[in-house]
Write a protein that holds these residues in place. Structure first.
Motif, PDB file in Angstrom:
ATOM      1  N   LYS A 111      32.844  38.793  36.423  1.00  0.00           N
ATOM      2  CA  LYS A 111      32.514  36.677  35.909  1.00  0.00           C
ATOM      3  C   LYS A 111      33.785  36.112  35.626  1.00  0.00           C
ATOM      4  O   LYS A 111      34.152  35.320  35.979  1.00  0.00           O
ATOM      5  N   TYR A 112      34.492  37.462  35.643  1.00  0.00           N
ATOM      6  CA  TYR A 112      36.126  36.955  35.746  1.00  0.00           C
ATOM      7  C   TYR A 112      36.819  36.695  37.131  1.00  0.00           C
ATOM      8  O   TYR A 112      37.845  35.834  37.619  1.00  0.00           O
ATOM      9  N   LEU A 113      36.000  36.942  38.195  1.00  0.00           N
ATOM     10  CA  LEU A 113      36.527  37.224  39.482  1.00  0.00           C
ATOM     11  C   LEU A 113      36.694  35.465  39.822  1.00  0.00           C
ATOM     12  O   LEU A 113      35.156  35.159  39.569  1.00  0.00           O
ATOM     13  N   TYR A 114      37.284  35.161  40.689  1.00  0.00           N
ATOM     14  CA  TYR A 114      37.410  33.668  40.511  1.00  0.00           C
ATOM     15  C   TYR A 114      37.424  33.139  42.557  1.00  0.00           C
ATOM     16  O   TYR A 114      36.293  31.900  42.455  1.00  0.00           O
ATOM     17  N   SER A 132      42.100  30.028  48.553  1.00  0.00           N
ATOM     18  CA  SER A 132      40.917  30.887  48.095  1.00  0.00           C
ATOM     19  C   SER A 132      39.708  30.447  48.292  1.00  0.00           C
ATOM     20  O   SER A 132      39.611  28.787  48.082  1.00  0.00           O
ATOM     21  N   ASN A 133      38.644  31.341  48.798  1.00  0.00           N
ATOM     22  CA  ASN A 133      37.292  30.898  49.138  1.00  0.00           C
ATOM     23  C   ASN A 133      36.625  31.080  47.706  1.00  0.00           C
ATOM     24  O   ASN A 133      36.374  32.290  46.993  1.00  0.00           O
ATOM     25  N   THR A 134      36.230  29.607  47.195  1.00  0.00           N
ATOM     26  CA  THR A 134      35.299  30.418  45.507  1.00  0.00           C
ATOM     27  C   THR A 134      33.880  30.591  45.436  1.00  0.00           C
ATOM     28  O   THR A 134      33.339  30.835  44.332  1.00  0.00           O
ATOM     29  N   GLN A 135      33.383  30.175  46.877  1.00  0.00           N
ATOM     30  CA  GLN A 135      32.280  30.596  47.121  1.00  0.00           C
ATOM     31  C   GLN A 135      31.782  32.432  47.361  1.00  0.00           C
ATOM     32  O   GLN A 135      30.844  32.728  46.992  1.00  0.00           O
ATOM     33  N   ALA A 136      33.128  32.947  47.847  1.00  0.00           N
ATOM     34  CA  ALA A 136      32.925  33.925  48.682  1.00  0.00           C
ATOM     35  C   ALA A 136      32.603  35.409  47.479  1.00  0.00           C
ATOM     36  O   ALA A 136      31.279  35.753  47.913  1.00  0.00           O
ATOM     37  N   PHE A 137      32.298  35.410  46.290  1.00  0.00           N
ATOM     38  CA  PHE A 137      31.266  36.179  45.293  1.00  0.00           C
ATOM     39  C   PHE A 137      30.080  36.044  44.687  1.00  0.00           C
ATOM     40  O   PHE A 137      29.277  36.113  43.508  1.00  0.00           O
ATOM     41  N   SER A 138      29.736  34.692  45.562  1.00  0.00           N
ATOM     42  CA  SER A 138      28.900  34.057  44.791  1.00  0.00           C
ATOM     43  C   SER A 138      27.484  34.934  45.299  1.00  0.00           C
ATOM     44  O   SER A 138      25.943  34.830  45.562  1.00  0.00           O
ATOM     45  N   HIS A 139      27.378  35.236  46.999  1.00  0.00           N
ATOM     46  CA  HIS A 139      26.722  35.814  47.804  1.00  0.00           C
ATOM     47  C   HIS A 139      27.332  36.846  48.089  1.00  0.00           C
ATOM     48  O   HIS A 139      26.214  37.656  48.846  1.00  0.00           O
ATOM     49  N   ARG A 140      28.101  37.684  47.451  1.00  0.00           N
ATOM     50  CA  ARG A 140      28.361  39.330  47.665  1.00  0.00           C
ATOM     51  C   ARG A 140      29.509  40.176  46.957  1.00  0.00           C
ATOM     52  O   ARG A 140      30.126  39.232  46.386  1.00  0.00           O
ATOM     53  N   VAL A 141      29.677  40.951  46.943  1.00  0.00           N
ATOM     54  CA  VAL A 141      30.457  41.863  46.144  1.00  0.00           C
ATOM     55  C   VAL A 141      31.970  41.822  46.994  1.00  0.00           C
ATOM     56  O   VAL A 141      32.318  41.917  47.646  1.00  0.00           O
ATOM     57  N   PRO A 142      32.811  42.104  45.735  1.00  0.00           N
ATOM     58  CA  PRO A 142      34.472  42.517  46.526  1.00  0.00           C
ATOM     59  C   PRO A 142      34.759  43.663  47.042  1.00  0.00           C
ATOM     60  O   PRO A 142      33.890  44.373  46.599  1.00  0.00           O
ATOM     61  N   ARG A 143      34.783  43.730  47.939  1.00  0.00           N
ATOM     62  CA  ARG A 143      35.534  44.647  48.866  1.00  0.00           C
ATOM     63  C   ARG A 143      37.227  45.844  48.138  1.00  0.00           C
ATOM     64  O   ARG A 143      37.945  44.490  48.347  1.00  0.00           O
ATOM     65  N   ARG A 144      36.729  46.814  48.431  1.00  0.00           N
ATOM     66  CA  ARG A 144      38.026  47.919  48.352  1.00  0.00           C
ATOM     67  C   ARG A 144      38.864  46.814  49.005  1.00  0.00           C
ATOM     68  O   ARG A 144      38.930  47.421  49.852  1.00  0.00           O
ATOM     69  N   GLY A 145      40.095  47.044  48.789  1.00  0.00           N
ATOM     70  CA  GLY A 145      41.367  46.381  49.292  1.00  0.00           C
ATOM     71  C   GLY A 145      41.246  45.023  49.823  1.00  0.00           C
ATOM     72  O   GLY A 145      42.462  44.243  49.714  1.00  0.00           O
TER      73      GLY A 145
END
Length: 276
Positions: free
Chosen positions: A247-250, A144-157
């Motif tokens: 905030k709970y997305l890891y 899992s990339n734990t840096q992913a949502f520090s610079h973007r929002v999650p995508r649908r899917g």
């Protein structure tokens, strides 16, 4: 007066395999012992923060560097001990020092590994349940990339790891279906966001027979996401918990790096990336 004593090459190598740097400590090479301790965290920090470890090829390269370095340190200790007839023993060449060193290094590396998500920017997990079949099977090990949502929002899917809002030390993996502010509805086993059908090519029909279908409408909270398991008939998800605050997305799930099931190693799954 310093005592000089011959050191065993094989034992020196074995100690470095047993605990990074222990073989060098046995040889009274303190600087090399410290460097050996730092080796593992540095390799995984660089691999994680650079993003290399988040791709199958990069993961392989980082793994080869790590294993090669560990074996190389054992070989180095062997050569030092073999080359020198005797070594001057210092205050650290004591049995209780070796034991203490091994315990301290072991505890330190365990703590570093436990916080790798924050320190290194990645984390690894093993799929424990069937809630994401057939995207993730029981026994799949994924990164899992734990840096992913520090610079973007999650995508649908997108497949994500998130903390349980009720018990934050527990983590789950599910797929993002609904985005902030959307209205989610279910009809005939299909999911709609604001009345528009959400693509679900990753769903196997055998896992979506309508066993837990609902006609309820869910409104996704502000800065929250509606998450579902791909095995819709066997998944506790936002249908029961409600939307999950951002905030709970890891982290995002990147790929499967190993897989083991009842039949043994599932080679065909190794390196498989997640699909949005």
């Amino acid at each position: 007066m310093q005592v000089e004593k011959k050191r065993s090459p094989l034992f020196s190598a074995f100690l470095n395999l047993l605990s990074p740097g222990l073989g060098f400590l046995y040889l009274n090479r303190i600087a090399l012992a410290i460097a050996a301790i730092a080796f593992m965290p540095v390799v995984f920090f660089l691999g994680g923060r650079s993003g290399w470890i988040l791709s199958p090829k990069g993961f392989l390269v980082v793994s080869v560097v790590f294993v090669g370095g560990w074996l190389g340190m054992a070989a180095w200790a062997y050569l030092i001990a073999r080359k020198q007839k005797s070594i001057k023993l210092g205050p650290f060449q004591r049995g209780y020092i070796y034991i203490g060193f091994t315990i301290i290094v072991g505890v330190s590396l365990t703590l570093v590994t436990a916080f790798r998500g924050v320190l290194f920017g990645y984390d690894v997990f093993r799929m424990p349940s069937a809630s994401m079949e057939a995207t993730l099977l029981v026994g799949d090990d994924f990164i899992s990339n734990t840096q992913a949502f520090s610079h973007r929002v999650p995508r649908r899917g997108e497949v994500v790891v998130f903390r349980d809002p009720r018990q934050s030390d527990i983590k789950y993996v599910q797929r993002v279906i609904g985005l902030p502010g959307e209205k989610i509805t279910f009809r005939d086993g299909r999911v709609f966001a604001n009345g528009i059908l959400v693509p679900d090519s990753y769903i196997e029909q055998k896992n979506n027979t309508g066993l837990h279908q609902t006609t309820s409408e869910f409104e996704v909270g502000t800065d929250s996401y509606f998450l579902l398991g791909d095995n819709r008939d066997n998944s506790a998800d936002s249908r029961y918990w409600g939307s999950i605050p951002a905030k709970y997305l890891y982290g995002s799930v990147e790929f499967i790096y190993f897989s083991f099931g009842e039949g043994g190693v599932r080679w065909e799954r190794i390196g498989r990336r997640m699909k949005d």
